[in-house]
Design a protein around this motif. Sequence first.
Motif, PDB file in Angstrom:
ATOM      1  N   ARG A 191       0.791  -1.225   0.000  1.00 21.80           N
ATOM      2  CA  ARG A 191       0.000   0.000   0.000  1.00 21.80           C
ATOM      3  C   ARG A 191       0.825   1.277   0.000  1.00 21.80           C
ATOM      4  O   ARG A 191       0.375   2.302  -0.509  1.00 21.80           O
ATOM      5  CB  ARG A 191      -0.945  -0.005   1.201  1.00 21.80           C
ATOM      6  CG  ARG A 191      -1.892  -1.183   1.234  1.00 21.80           C
ATOM      7  CD  ARG A 191      -2.710  -1.267  -0.027  1.00 21.80           C
ATOM      8  NE  ARG A 191      -3.580  -2.455  -0.055  1.00 21.80           N
ATOM      9  CZ  ARG A 191      -4.307  -2.829  -1.079  1.00 21.80           C
ATOM     10  NH1 ARG A 191      -4.271  -2.108  -2.189  1.00 21.80           N
ATOM     11  NH2 ARG A 191      -5.054  -3.903  -1.027  1.00 21.80           N
ATOM     12  N   LYS A 192       2.026   1.243   0.566  1.00 17.99           N
ATOM     13  CA  LYS A 192       2.847   2.464   0.567  1.00 17.99           C
ATOM     14  C   LYS A 192       4.326   2.091   0.492  1.00 17.99           C
ATOM     15  O   LYS A 192       4.864   1.432   1.382  1.00 17.99           O
ATOM     16  CB  LYS A 192       2.563   3.319   1.811  1.00 17.99           C
ATOM     17  CG  LYS A 192       1.230   4.046   1.735  1.00 17.99           C
ATOM     18  CD  LYS A 192       1.170   5.231   2.665  1.00 17.99           C
ATOM     19  CE  LYS A 192      -0.103   6.029   2.419  1.00 17.99           C
ATOM     20  NZ  LYS A 192      -0.193   7.214   3.308  1.00 17.99           N
ATOM     21  N   VAL A 193       4.959   2.560  -0.574  1.00 12.14           N
ATOM     22  CA  VAL A 193       6.398   2.400  -0.765  1.00 12.14           C
ATOM     23  C   VAL A 193       6.989   3.803  -0.865  1.00 12.14           C
ATOM     24  O   VAL A 193       6.402   4.682  -1.500  1.00 12.14           O
ATOM     25  CB  VAL A 193       6.703   1.590  -2.039  1.00 12.14           C
ATOM     26  CG1 VAL A 193       8.201   1.357  -2.191  1.00 12.14           C
ATOM     27  CG2 VAL A 193       5.948   0.260  -2.011  1.00 12.14           C
ATOM     28  N   ILE A 194       8.131   4.026  -0.241  1.00 11.75           N
ATOM     29  CA  ILE A 194       8.697   5.371  -0.182  1.00 11.75           C
ATOM     30  C   ILE A 194      10.148   5.392  -0.652  1.00 11.75           C
ATOM     31  O   ILE A 194      10.844   4.371  -0.631  1.00 11.75           O
ATOM     32  CB  ILE A 194       8.634   5.962   1.244  1.00 11.75           C
ATOM     33  CG1 ILE A 194       9.507   5.141   2.223  1.00 11.75           C
ATOM     34  CG2 ILE A 194       7.208   6.025   1.740  1.00 11.75           C
ATOM     35  CD1 ILE A 194       9.648   5.777   3.598  1.00 11.75           C
ATOM     36  N   ALA A 195      10.587   6.567  -1.087  1.00 11.66           N
ATOM     37  CA  ALA A 195      12.000   6.823  -1.391  1.00 11.66           C
ATOM     38  C   ALA A 195      12.415   8.060  -0.609  1.00 11.66           C
ATOM     39  O   ALA A 195      11.679   9.053  -0.560  1.00 11.66           O
ATOM     40  CB  ALA A 195      12.213   7.038  -2.878  1.00 11.66           C
ATOM     41  N   PHE A 196      13.599   8.009  -0.001  1.00  9.32           N
ATOM     42  CA  PHE A 196      14.026   9.133   0.846  1.00  9.32           C
ATOM     43  C   PHE A 196      15.549   9.237   0.851  1.00  9.32           C
ATOM     44  O   PHE A 196      16.271   8.238   0.822  1.00  9.32           O
ATOM     45  CB  PHE A 196      13.537   8.929   2.279  1.00  9.32           C
ATOM     46  CG  PHE A 196      14.029   9.976   3.235  1.00  9.32           C
ATOM     47  CD1 PHE A 196      13.487  11.254   3.225  1.00  9.32           C
ATOM     48  CD2 PHE A 196      15.054   9.703   4.126  1.00  9.32           C
ATOM     49  CE1 PHE A 196      13.949  12.226   4.090  1.00  9.32           C
ATOM     50  CE2 PHE A 196      15.523  10.671   4.995  1.00  9.32           C
ATOM     51  CZ  PHE A 196      14.970  11.928   4.974  1.00  9.32           C
ATOM     52  N   LYS A 197      16.009  10.504   0.907  1.00 11.17           N
ATOM     53  CA  LYS A 197      17.425  10.780   1.104  1.00 11.17           C
ATOM     54  C   LYS A 197      17.568  12.048   1.915  1.00 11.17           C
ATOM     55  O   LYS A 197      16.772  12.978   1.778  1.00 11.17           O
ATOM     56  CB  LYS A 197      18.148  10.945  -0.234  1.00 11.17           C
ATOM     57  CG  LYS A 197      19.649  11.191  -0.065  1.00 11.17           C
ATOM     58  CD  LYS A 197      20.364  11.367  -1.399  1.00 11.17           C
ATOM     59  CE  LYS A 197      21.853  11.618  -1.167  1.00 11.17           C
ATOM     60  NZ  LYS A 197      22.592  11.765  -2.440  1.00 11.17           N
ATOM     61  N   ARG A 198      18.574  12.084   2.761  1.00  3.89           N
ATOM     62  CA  ARG A 198      18.830  13.286   3.559  1.00  3.89           C
ATOM     63  C   ARG A 198      18.968  14.489   2.631  1.00  3.89           C
ATOM     64  O   ARG A 198      19.634  14.429   1.606  1.00  3.89           O
ATOM     65  CB  ARG A 198      20.121  13.125   4.374  1.00  3.89           C
ATOM     66  CG  ARG A 198      19.986  12.157   5.541  1.00  3.89           C
ATOM     67  CD  ARG A 198      21.355  11.803   6.103  1.00  3.89           C
ATOM     68  NE  ARG A 198      22.071  12.970   6.607  1.00  3.89           N
ATOM     69  CZ  ARG A 198      21.954  13.453   7.849  1.00  3.89           C
ATOM     70  NH1 ARG A 198      21.152  12.868   8.706  1.00  3.89           N
ATOM     71  NH2 ARG A 198      22.655  14.507   8.225  1.00  3.89           N
ATOM     72  N   GLY A 199      18.306  15.581   3.008  1.00  2.95           N
ATOM     73  CA  GLY A 199      18.362  16.778   2.204  1.00  2.95           C
ATOM     74  C   GLY A 199      17.370  16.799   1.055  1.00  2.95           C
ATOM     75  O   GLY A 199      17.384  17.719   0.242  1.00  2.95           O
ATOM     76  N   HIS A 200      16.489  15.793   0.981  1.00  7.45           N
ATOM     77  CA  HIS A 200      15.504  15.689  -0.086  1.00  7.45           C
ATOM     78  C   HIS A 200      14.105  15.508   0.500  1.00  7.45           C
ATOM     79  O   HIS A 200      13.940  15.015   1.615  1.00  7.45           O
ATOM     80  CB  HIS A 200      15.808  14.506  -1.010  1.00  7.45           C
ATOM     81  CG  HIS A 200      17.015  14.703  -1.869  1.00  7.45           C
ATOM     82  ND1 HIS A 200      18.295  14.784  -1.340  1.00  7.45           N
ATOM     83  CD2 HIS A 200      17.158  14.840  -3.218  1.00  7.45           C
ATOM     84  CE1 HIS A 200      19.171  14.943  -2.335  1.00  7.45           C
ATOM     85  NE2 HIS A 200      18.497  14.984  -3.476  1.00  7.45           N
TER      86      HIS A 200
END
Length: 542
Positions: free
Chosen positions: A320-329
């Motif tokens: 149901r929920k997949v995420i992408a993340f990076k510091r500063g973004h």
Amino acid sequence: STARGLPDGNHIDNAYMATYPDGTPPTMAMFLWHTPGDATDPVIPVSGSHDASILYHEYIHGLSNRLVVDATGQSTLNSIQAKSMGEAWSDYYSMDYLVAQKLQRDTRRDGQVRDAKYVLADQFTFRNMAMDCDRKSTAKFCTDINGDHGYTYGDFATLPGGPEVHASGEIWTQTLWDLRERLGHRTATMLITRAMELSAADPSFLDMRNAILQADLVAYGARHSRDIWRVFANRGMGWFAGSVDSSDLRPGQDFHLPPSIQTPRATLAGLVTDPTTGRPVANALVSVTGHESGGLGNYQDHTSARGVYQINNVYPGTYRKVIAFKRGHELGVARSVTVKRNASRFTRHDFTIRRDWAARSGGASIVNFNGPDYTDFGCGPAEAIDLSQVTGWGSTTGDDIGTPTNTSVPKYIVIQLPRAIDVTAGKRSAVGAAFKVDPTAVCGDPISASTDRFRIDLSRDGTTWTTVQRGSFGTVDDPNAQYRFFRVGSKVDFPGTHYVRYWMLTPQVPDFKTNCPNEPYAGCTFMDTAEVEVFGRPAAAP
């Protein structure tokens, strides 16, 4: 605090337990239930201490706030889902004890287990429903004003009075009562308690589901795991459920049990890019939420230098929920991703995440602000640029000591960006709005302390300023405006931006000039913003 010798509007129909780290005594307050002088008020005029469920409810805040803690012993029940569980645990343990002591009747019939029956003369429901309501139960006290019968995870944002910690907590309370009915009082309560000690900081409902499964593994060798999964799947917290984090108001529910261990696995892969530059984003974390804790598969991967990620050994299905993340973004969220059952190919899903030039982790800093500094309380100006909606900048509405009046004194922060950027005009430029703001109240303040009217100024040198946007985020009458980002466009192109000044002008108090300071609105005293994000293209070198 009194009106003609009786409690005023700030001191009725309430109770609280202020819990500090272990070693510092807590403070409990019990108020009168009933509006003095109002003959039509159906609540019995009695102290809350005379109702065992209210008294025990407050005591349990002392338990949850000292078990779900950080390394310094500070409670981490901060965001909406964690706070909701805090209220739910208090309801659950109080009624669990009364039922176990045979002071509260609980048979197979739904709708019997209700808080505060004494102060309500056993005529009404203290919450929207009783806590022993099965899904779709039509028993008395198991239907709310929206016509819902028994709650699931997907009801989080739509509960009457919600999203709000007491209302939203009813989902968790009913889930725990299901667990009690399936496993028995002693086993369920032991697992629920041990899970608090094992949980992630500021947990979501899914984090705590995983902690309960882990507690069962530690204490019973996973003997009850299948029953635990059946309970959670029935309430929408099944294998494919997802939640970005504990501040997610719209978690993705799912009713599936875990797949069979013999089920063939699959691969999820894709590319993460920055739409501002079109370049790949290296070392971004891509995560299938709901599986970050508790040993459920750890479906995560970091992108390569070419922005590619690949998550292997994933059970096929719709997550149901997949995420992408990076510091500063900024956070990149996929509402739903279906991993296909095909051993010869992978399922592809790409993400775009923009550089947030205001992020502290990306090199931005707060170089000026007015109003009080609540950094020591975890609510300082820098919390507005920490890429988290859990924390934020808390200030006062009026003077620096928070004297409630009907005049708001604007508060500002000045953000120095790590380099100059070109801000593009338009609510939605080619790469999206120039700003995103979550104006939600933080630091334990009620929602009326959220920012309503705001202003944004830009500068190249930190001295000469240009106002590029002003407006309103709305009022507390709109629950969908809570814990969410508002996209804010710039009215003009502003190349070479090196400083951003964000103003909180007024709080979300209905009819502020009339209702402050005489009405019990937190926004008369405090004014907060959870997060500010800034986007643009790197400016050309001078």
